[in-house]
Write a protein that holds these residues in place. Sequence first.
Motif, short mmCIF file in Angstrom:
data_model
loop_
_atom_site.label_atom_id
_atom_site.label_comp_id
_atom_site.label_asym_id
_atom_site.label_seq_id
_atom_site.Cartn_x
_atom_site.Cartn_y
_atom_site.Cartn_z
N ALA A 240 0.98 -1.09 0.08
CA ALA A 240 0.35 -0.21 0.17
C ALA A 240 0.96 1.24 0.56
O ALA A 240 0.75 2.04 -0.57
CB ALA A 240 -0.72 -0.01 0.54
N GLY A 241 1.93 1.28 0.79
CA GLY A 241 2.87 1.95 1.07
C GLY A 241 3.32 3.09 -0.38
O GLY A 241 3.86 3.43 -1.19
N GLY A 242 3.62 1.81 -1.22
CA GLY A 242 4.46 1.88 -2.33
C GLY A 242 3.58 2.68 -3.80
O GLY A 242 4.06 3.32 -4.47
N ARG A 243 2.51 1.83 -3.21
CA ARG A 243 1.12 2.44 -4.68
C ARG A 243 1.25 3.94 -3.97
O ARG A 243 0.99 4.75 -5.08
CB ARG A 243 -0.44 2.00 -3.84
CG ARG A 243 0.25 0.25 -5.05
CD ARG A 243 -1.25 -0.48 -4.64
NE ARG A 243 -0.98 -2.29 -5.10
CZ ARG A 243 -1.57 -2.43 -6.38
NH1 ARG A 243 -2.06 -1.34 -7.09
NH2 ARG A 243 -1.31 -3.32 -6.55
N ILE A 244 0.83 4.38 -3.02
CA ILE A 244 0.41 5.73 -2.58
C ILE A 244 2.47 6.40 -2.84
O ILE A 244 2.21 7.16 -3.82
CB ILE A 244 0.12 5.75 -1.22
CG1 ILE A 244 -0.52 5.76 -0.44
CG2 ILE A 244 1.11 7.15 -0.11
CD1 ILE A 244 -0.95 5.11 1.38
N ALA A 245 3.35 5.63 -2.89
CA ALA A 245 4.69 6.35 -3.01
C ALA A 245 4.30 6.49 -4.31
O ALA A 245 5.20 7.87 -5.10
CB ALA A 245 5.57 5.87 -2.42
N GLU A 246 3.97 5.95 -5.77
CA GLU A 246 4.00 5.77 -7.03
C GLU A 246 3.14 6.85 -7.25
O GLU A 246 3.16 7.77 -8.15
CB GLU A 246 3.40 4.35 -7.38
CG GLU A 246 2.86 4.59 -8.74
CD GLU A 246 2.89 3.29 -9.40
OE1 GLU A 246 2.93 2.38 -10.67
OE2 GLU A 246 1.50 2.69 -8.56
N CYS A 247 1.89 7.52 -6.97
CA CYS A 247 0.60 8.16 -6.84
C CYS A 247 1.23 9.62 -6.67
O CYS A 247 1.20 10.69 -7.48
CB CYS A 247 -0.47 8.00 -5.59
SG CYS A 247 -1.60 7.34 -6.15
N PHE A 248 2.17 9.72 -5.22
CA PHE A 248 3.23 11.04 -5.75
C PHE A 248 3.85 11.07 -6.41
O PHE A 248 4.27 12.45 -7.28
CB PHE A 248 4.20 11.27 -4.33
CG PHE A 248 3.16 11.53 -2.75
CD1 PHE A 248 3.32 13.07 -2.62
CD2 PHE A 248 2.82 10.93 -2.20
CE1 PHE A 248 2.67 13.47 -1.64
CE2 PHE A 248 2.05 10.55 -0.94
CZ PHE A 248 1.56 12.40 -0.81
N SER A 249 4.64 10.08 -7.13
CA SER A 249 5.74 9.89 -8.22
C SER A 249 5.35 10.46 -9.09
O SER A 249 5.76 11.30 -10.05
CB SER A 249 6.51 8.99 -8.27
OG SER A 249 7.36 8.99 -9.37
N SER A 250 3.85 9.82 -8.93
CA SER A 250 3.02 10.29 -10.81
C SER A 250 3.02 11.45 -11.23
O SER A 250 2.30 11.56 -11.71
CB SER A 250 2.16 9.29 -11.42
OG SER A 250 1.38 9.13 -10.10
N ASN A 251 2.69 12.91 -9.57
CA ASN A 251 2.50 13.69 -9.25
C ASN A 251 3.56 14.93 -9.54
O ASN A 251 3.46 16.17 -9.21
CB ASN A 251 1.64 13.70 -8.17
CG ASN A 251 0.09 13.46 -8.93
OD1 ASN A 251 -0.29 13.99 -9.63
ND2 ASN A 251 -0.51 12.50 -8.02
N GLY A 252 4.56 14.42 -9.98
CA GLY A 252 5.92 15.29 -10.05
C GLY A 252 6.79 15.23 -9.14
O GLY A 252 8.02 16.22 -9.33
N PHE A 253 6.81 14.25 -7.90
CA PHE A 253 7.49 14.37 -7.16
C PHE A 253 8.48 13.38 -6.93
O PHE A 253 8.58 12.27 -7.08
CB PHE A 253 6.96 14.08 -5.63
CG PHE A 253 5.95 15.20 -4.92
CD1 PHE A 253 5.86 16.00 -4.36
CD2 PHE A 253 4.80 15.09 -5.40
CE1 PHE A 253 5.52 16.82 -3.88
CE2 PHE A 253 3.59 16.12 -5.13
CZ PHE A 253 3.70 16.92 -4.47
N SER A 254 9.62 13.78 -7.23
CA SER A 254 11.70 13.24 -7.27
C SER A 254 11.91 12.54 -6.01
O SER A 254 12.51 11.76 -6.64
CB SER A 254 11.77 14.57 -8.63
OG SER A 254 12.68 15.44 -7.41
#
Length: 72
Positions: free
Chosen positions: A21-35
Amino acid sequence: MVDIKIDSNLDDKLIIGAGEAGGRIAECFSSNGFSRVIAINSAKADLDGLNFPLDRKFLIEISGGQGAGKNP
């Protein structure tokens, strides 16, 4: 799908996703431009399913990469 607005003040923070679940949340941040996003998991399959750079995925080898909940 839920549309979540993420505050841009998080740019100087490191987002760490732990587990599936945490990985999927991190993926959401990444896809929203957070590096500054990483994922940590004990299941290789969960990490493989994430759509962000390999150098931001960290496998903790427990039970041969099958995950912490598996019984080898």
